[in-house]
Design a protein around this motif. Structure first.
Motif, mmCIF file in Angstrom:
data_model
loop_
_atom_site.group_PDB
_atom_site.id
_atom_site.type_symbol
_atom_site.label_atom_id
_atom_site.label_comp_id
_atom_site.label_asym_id
_atom_site.label_seq_id
_atom_site.Cartn_x
_atom_site.Cartn_y
_atom_site.Cartn_z
ATOM 1 N N THR A 68 0.847 -1.176 0.000
ATOM 2 C CA THR A 68 0.000 0.000 0.000
ATOM 3 C C THR A 68 0.888 1.233 0.000
ATOM 4 O O THR A 68 1.839 1.314 0.770
ATOM 5 C CB THR A 68 -0.906 0.019 1.244
ATOM 6 O OG1 THR A 68 -1.687 -1.173 1.249
ATOM 7 C CG2 THR A 68 -1.814 1.231 1.242
ATOM 8 N N GLN A 70 1.913 4.660 1.002
ATOM 9 C CA GLN A 70 1.697 5.569 2.118
ATOM 10 C C GLN A 70 2.462 6.854 1.823
ATOM 11 O O GLN A 70 3.684 6.840 1.773
ATOM 12 C CB GLN A 70 2.221 4.955 3.412
ATOM 13 C CG GLN A 70 1.622 3.621 3.754
ATOM 14 C CD GLN A 70 0.404 3.759 4.632
ATOM 15 O OE1 GLN A 70 0.245 4.731 5.336
ATOM 16 N NE2 GLN A 70 -0.459 2.772 4.583
ATOM 17 N N ASP A 72 2.853 10.919 2.925
ATOM 18 C CA ASP A 72 2.537 12.001 3.849
ATOM 19 C C ASP A 72 2.316 13.246 2.997
ATOM 20 O O ASP A 72 3.245 13.982 2.676
ATOM 21 C CB ASP A 72 3.684 12.195 4.839
ATOM 22 C CG ASP A 72 3.390 13.254 5.880
ATOM 23 O OD1 ASP A 72 2.467 14.080 5.672
ATOM 24 O OD2 ASP A 72 4.093 13.268 6.902
#
Length: 96
Positions: A68, A70, A72
């Motif tokens: 997955t 990820q 920020d």
């Protein structure tokens, strides 16, 4: 705007364009002023995570693992602002 870099990536192009982009970002970071190197590293880190999703690790039996992505987004947007602001205030260039 530099934050658009990852939104422009077209799935199906494989990992090679990302690896080329990561290499180019590394060259840019090496040549960049100290004030923006951290922001460029944020882009490198994000691109490496994206590349790991495009070409995920292989399990012991040879099947790709599910990864997955990820990101920020707030950190990436802050890095973008740093680069855009530096270009505008120090170089007289408007990035948009």
């Amino acid at each position: 705007n530099p934050v658009d870099l990852f939104g422009q990536y077209q799935a199906g192009g494989g990992r090679a364009p990302l690896d080329q982009g990561i290499a180019r970002l590394g060259e840019l970071k090496a040549a960049a002023p100290t004030e923006v190197r951290g922001a460029i590293q944020t882009y490198i880190d994000t691109a490496e995570r994206l590349a790991s999703v495009v070409a995920p690790p292989v399990t012991q039996v040879g099947a790709p693992t599910t990864t997955t992505l990820q990101i920020d987004r707030a950190k990436l947007e802050a890095a973008s602002r740093t680069i855009v602001d530096y270009a505008r205030t120090k170089c007289g260039i408007t990035l948009s």
